[in-house]
Design a protein around this motif. Structure first.
Motif, PDB file in Angstrom:
ATOM      1  N   MET A 185      -3.343   9.532   8.619  1.00 18.81           N
ATOM      2  CA  MET A 185      -2.389   8.563   8.066  1.00 18.81           C
ATOM      3  C   MET A 185      -2.659   8.416   6.565  1.00 18.81           C
ATOM      4  N   SER A 186      -1.567   8.489   5.744  1.00 17.59           N
ATOM      5  CA  SER A 186      -1.744   8.404   4.303  1.00 17.59           C
ATOM      6  C   SER A 186      -1.983   6.966   3.877  1.00 17.59           C
ATOM      7  N   THR A 187      -2.709   6.794   2.780  1.00 18.39           N
ATOM      8  CA  THR A 187      -2.973   5.475   2.229  1.00 18.39           C
ATOM      9  C   THR A 187      -1.772   5.022   1.418  1.00 18.39           C
ATOM     10  N   PRO A 188      -1.307   3.768   1.606  1.00 19.96           N
ATOM     11  CA  PRO A 188      -0.167   3.284   0.816  1.00 19.96           C
ATOM     12  C   PRO A 188      -0.456   3.401  -0.681  1.00 19.96           C
ATOM     13  N   MET A 189       0.546   3.843  -1.436  1.00 18.24           N
ATOM     14  CA  MET A 189       0.366   4.019  -2.869  1.00 18.24           C
ATOM     15  C   MET A 189       0.268   2.668  -3.547  1.00 18.24           C
ATOM     16  N   SER A 190      -0.518   2.590  -4.618  1.00 16.63           N
ATOM     17  CA  SER A 190      -0.666   1.328  -5.322  1.00 16.63           C
ATOM     18  C   SER A 190      -0.560   1.552  -6.819  1.00 16.63           C
ATOM     19  N   ALA A 191      -0.257   0.474  -7.539  1.00 17.03           N
ATOM     20  CA  ALA A 191      -0.176   0.474  -8.997  1.00 17.03           C
ATOM     21  C   ALA A 191      -0.374  -0.964  -9.455  1.00 17.03           C
TER      22      ALA A 191
ATOM     23  N   GLU B  51       8.232   3.874   2.991  1.00 15.87           N
ATOM     24  CA  GLU B  51       6.969   3.857   2.257  1.00 15.87           C
ATOM     25  C   GLU B  51       6.745   2.492   1.628  1.00 15.87           C
ATOM     26  N   LEU B  52       5.506   2.027   1.652  1.00  7.16           N
ATOM     27  CA  LEU B  52       5.141   0.729   1.112  1.00  7.16           C
ATOM     28  C   LEU B  52       4.286   0.935  -0.128  1.00  7.16           C
ATOM     29  N   LEU B  53       4.695   0.318  -1.234  1.00 13.02           N
ATOM     30  CA  LEU B  53       3.964   0.390  -2.488  1.00 13.02           C
ATOM     31  C   LEU B  53       3.304  -0.953  -2.747  1.00 13.02           C
ATOM     32  N   HIS B  54       2.021  -0.968  -2.985  1.00 15.07           N
ATOM     33  CA  HIS B  54       1.282  -2.202  -3.253  1.00 15.07           C
ATOM     34  C   HIS B  54       1.042  -2.347  -4.752  1.00 15.07           C
ATOM     35  N   CYS B  55       1.098  -3.574  -5.241  1.00 17.99           N
ATOM     36  CA  CYS B  55       0.939  -3.810  -6.670  1.00 17.99           C
ATOM     37  C   CYS B  55       0.567  -5.269  -6.915  1.00 17.99           C
ATOM     38  N   ALA B  56       0.161  -5.560  -8.151  1.00 20.74           N
ATOM     39  CA  ALA B  56      -0.144  -6.936  -8.529  1.00 20.74           C
ATOM     40  C   ALA B  56       1.105  -7.677  -9.001  1.00 20.74           C
ATOM     41  N   ALA B  57       2.110  -6.935  -9.492  1.00 19.58           N
ATOM     42  CA  ALA B  57       3.336  -7.549  -9.994  1.00 19.58           C
ATOM     43  C   ALA B  57       4.498  -6.579  -9.820  1.00 19.58           C
ATOM     44  N   VAL B  58       5.700  -7.148  -9.754  1.00 18.62           N
ATOM     45  CA  VAL B  58       6.921  -6.355  -9.619  1.00 18.62           C
ATOM     46  C   VAL B  58       7.870  -6.723 -10.745  1.00 18.62           C
ATOM     47  N   VAL B  59       8.471  -5.721 -11.352  1.00 16.61           N
ATOM     48  CA  VAL B  59       9.549  -5.931 -12.318  1.00 16.61           C
ATOM     49  C   VAL B  59      10.835  -5.417 -11.689  1.00 16.61           C
ATOM     50  N   SER B  60      11.783  -6.321 -11.459  1.00 16.29           N
ATOM     51  CA  SER B  60      13.097  -5.901 -10.962  1.00 16.29           C
ATOM     52  C   SER B  60      13.992  -5.618 -12.157  1.00 16.29           C
ATOM     53  N   ALA B  61      14.437  -4.381 -12.262  1.00 17.14           N
ATOM     54  CA  ALA B  61      15.294  -3.973 -13.378  1.00 17.14           C
ATOM     55  C   ALA B  61      16.589  -3.369 -12.869  1.00 17.14           C
ATOM     56  N   VAL B  62      17.074  -3.885 -11.745  1.00 15.49           N
ATOM     57  CA  VAL B  62      18.349  -3.425 -11.193  1.00 15.49           C
ATOM     58  C   VAL B  62      19.416  -4.464 -11.495  1.00 15.49           C
ATOM     59  N   PRO B  63      20.695  -4.062 -11.552  1.00 13.35           N
ATOM     60  CA  PRO B  63      21.768  -5.010 -11.830  1.00 13.35           C
ATOM     61  C   PRO B  63      21.895  -6.086 -10.754  1.00 13.35           C
ATOM     62  N   ALA B  64      22.646  -7.113 -11.085  1.00 13.47           N
ATOM     63  CA  ALA B  64      22.778  -8.275 -10.195  1.00 13.47           C
ATOM     64  C   ALA B  64      23.276  -7.890  -8.811  1.00 13.47           C
ATOM     65  N   GLY B  65      24.265  -6.980  -8.735  1.00 12.37           N
ATOM     66  CA  GLY B  65      24.810  -6.601  -7.430  1.00 12.37           C
ATOM     67  C   GLY B  65      23.809  -5.884  -6.558  1.00 12.37           C
TER      68      GLY B  65
ATOM     69  N   ALA C 273      -1.447  -1.073 -18.502  1.00 13.46           N
ATOM     70  CA  ALA C 273      -1.179  -1.242 -17.070  1.00 13.46           C
ATOM     71  C   ALA C 273      -0.859   0.102 -16.426  1.00 13.46           C
ATOM     72  N   ASP C 274      -1.257   0.239 -15.171  1.00 17.73           N
ATOM     73  CA  ASP C 274      -0.863   1.397 -14.373  1.00 17.73           C
ATOM     74  C   ASP C 274       0.498   1.073 -13.772  1.00 17.73           C
ATOM     75  N   VAL C 275       1.512   1.820 -14.169  1.00 17.86           N
ATOM     76  CA  VAL C 275       2.897   1.498 -13.825  1.00 17.86           C
ATOM     77  C   VAL C 275       3.509   2.610 -12.984  1.00 17.86           C
ATOM     78  N   LEU C 276       4.293   2.213 -11.996  1.00 17.72           N
ATOM     79  CA  LEU C 276       5.103   3.155 -11.234  1.00 17.72           C
ATOM     80  C   LEU C 276       6.540   2.669 -11.256  1.00 17.72           C
ATOM     81  N   VAL C 277       7.467   3.549 -11.637  1.00 19.89           N
ATOM     82  CA  VAL C 277       8.895   3.218 -11.665  1.00 19.89           C
ATOM     83  C   VAL C 277       9.572   3.921 -10.499  1.00 19.89           C
ATOM     84  N   VAL C 278      10.339   3.175  -9.704  1.00 16.11           N
ATOM     85  CA  VAL C 278      11.101   3.783  -8.607  1.00 16.11           C
ATOM     86  C   VAL C 278      12.588   3.612  -8.888  1.00 16.11           C
TER      87      VAL C 278
END
Length: 441
Positions: free
Chosen positions: A1-7, A253-267, A30-35
């Motif tokens: 089983m793979s370890t959940p990715m983190s940033a 897939e589950l990504l673990h992190c200390a903070a999340v930045v939502s940069a998607v439009p309102a809709g 900061a270690d950043v991952l953009v999806v």
């Protein structure tokens, strides 16, 4: 089983806002991952290259003098700004139902109409000067101004019918919603960000463009971030917690992190299950809306409209609400929200024919013979669900002073998170979200 990715931080969305946030976060250590849901970066900025080498912009293109965050980013990326279509020779075209007019101001105006327009512009600028764009909610007349439509205000100010018509045509050309569906407070707030405080002026709002192409701004940032950007990875759930956050992708897939930045439009944000933030925060975010619009672009062998003394810039009462030359012999057009249903209600082949017929009515028969056409249906695209921010009467108070703020460890950015939106709003709020996240730890 793979370890959940983190940033340290996961940024959801690789448009201008998300990439600007990720770039500054990375530069801050900061270690950043953009999806990103799409198979490409850029969001509503996008470009293609024609066989003859010309770049054609399919998304946002132009900026103005007050768009300082965007200008700074362009300089940092080693790109250059040049005059936009405002430097084009020729005059503005007004395509009304009964006739096509060419002139620097509405040619059908009488002397009384010109006087009325001047008085309206003076009154509007004076009122805009009383609004703090960063805190319109504290204006003593905020509720009255917000629940008044721009059209209601114009009628109360006794604008003449030709002035009302000219301003409505101009508003539809911007494709942010008609005057009757636009909050007066929202428009005052937007125009208060400019030096003149006046009604929308092309020379003030749209006088610059990136010489290398506006989408190159996003591409350069993505190149810097390298493999820290993952495309074709839609986010389906965000959980925010001081003890640790997670972002679940469509794949499971589950990504673990200390903070999340939502940069998607309102809709699209409304389609992401979000927990761990206050009900008030979610209500504010969910109350925001985008104008449902589309873009149609036609590339030609030459700028034939110049032969008729036209600049290629137009305002219209037709399905296409406006046009402008984005580069050598390339016309961009917008379909406003009030016309989108009529535009998308037929097969794409017929939409193309109908759009070119409108352009031919404005600029002559050569408009029917482009070398290429493109369309972007932002209003129906699941990853945009709209164009620029739309503020209907009552919306400024409904969204409230949480607009553009954060609730750590969730940070929110995007064009809709700044007063006037658009590419400046994306860059400005993206960089602000990064600063806030770095300061918070």
């Amino acid at each position: 089983m793979s370890t959940p990715m983190s940033a340290d931080v996961v940024v959801v969305g690789a448009g201008l806002a998300g990439l600007a946030a990720a770039r500054d976060l990375s530069d801050g250590g900061a270690d950043v991952l953009v999806v990103e849901a799409r198979p490409r970066v850029g969001g509503r900025v996008e470009q293609v290259r024609q066989p003859d080498g010309r770049l054609v912009q399919l998304g946002g293109e132009v900026i103005g003098n007050s768009h300082t965050a965007y200008q700074q980013l362009v300089a940092e990326l080693g790109l250059s700004l040049v005059p936009s279509y405002v430097a084009e020779p020729g005059e503005l075209t007004y395509a009304l139902h009964e006739a096509v007019y060419v002139g620097s101001s509405p040619p059908w105006f009488s002397a009384a109409d010109h006087d009325s327009m001047a008085r309206i512009e003076e009154r509007f600028a004076g009122l805009a000067a009383t609004v703090d764009p960063d805190d319109p909610w504290r204006h003593p007349d905020a509720a009255a101004l917000d629940h008044t439509s721009v059209r209601q205000w114009l009628v109360a100010e006794q604008a003449t019918p030709p002035v009302l018509r000219a301003l409505e045509v101009a508003q539809l050309g911007l494709s942010a919603g008609s005057l009757e569906r636009t909050s007066l407070l929202a428009l005052l707030r937007k125009c208060a960000t400019t030096e003149s405080h006046g009604l929308y002026s092309y020379a003030e709002w749209e006088n610059l463009r990136v010489a290398e192409g506006s989408a190159t701004v996003a591409l350069r940032m993505a190149e810097e971030l390298g493999d820290r950007v993952r495309c074709s990875a839609p986010a389906r759930a965000i959980k925010a917690s001081a003890g640790g956050c997670s972002v679940q992708l469509d794949s499971g897939e589950l990504l673990h992190c200390a903070a999340v930045v939502s940069a998607v439009p309102a809709g699209p944000f409304r389609d992401i299950e979000t927990s761990g933030v206050s009900d008030a925060r979610l209500e504010s975010l969910h109350r925001q809306r985008h104008a449902l619009a589309a873009k149609f672009v036609a590339a030609y062998p030459r700028p034939f409209w110049r032969d008729r003394g036209q600049s290629g810039l137009s305002e219209s009462e037709g399905i296409l609400g406006s046009s402008w030359p984005q580069g050598e012999a390339v016309l961009s057009t917008l379909v406003p929200p009030e016309r989108l249903a009529a535009y998308v209600s037929t097969d794409p082949r017929f939409r193309r024919t109908e759009a070119l017929a409108e352009l031919a009515r404005w600029f002559g028969p050569e408009a029917r013979e482009p070398v290429a056409t493109y369309e972007r249906l932002w209003g129906t695209d699941p990853w945009t669900q709209g164009y620029i921010t739309q503020w209907r009467p009552g919306d400024v108070l409904a969204v409230g002073p949480l607009h553009g703020t954060h609730e750590p460890p969730l940070y929110v950015c995007g064009s809709d998170q700044w007063v006037a939106g658009y590419m400046e709003g994306a860059v400005r709020t993206g960089r602000a979200a990064a600063r806030a996240a770095l300061q918070h730890g």
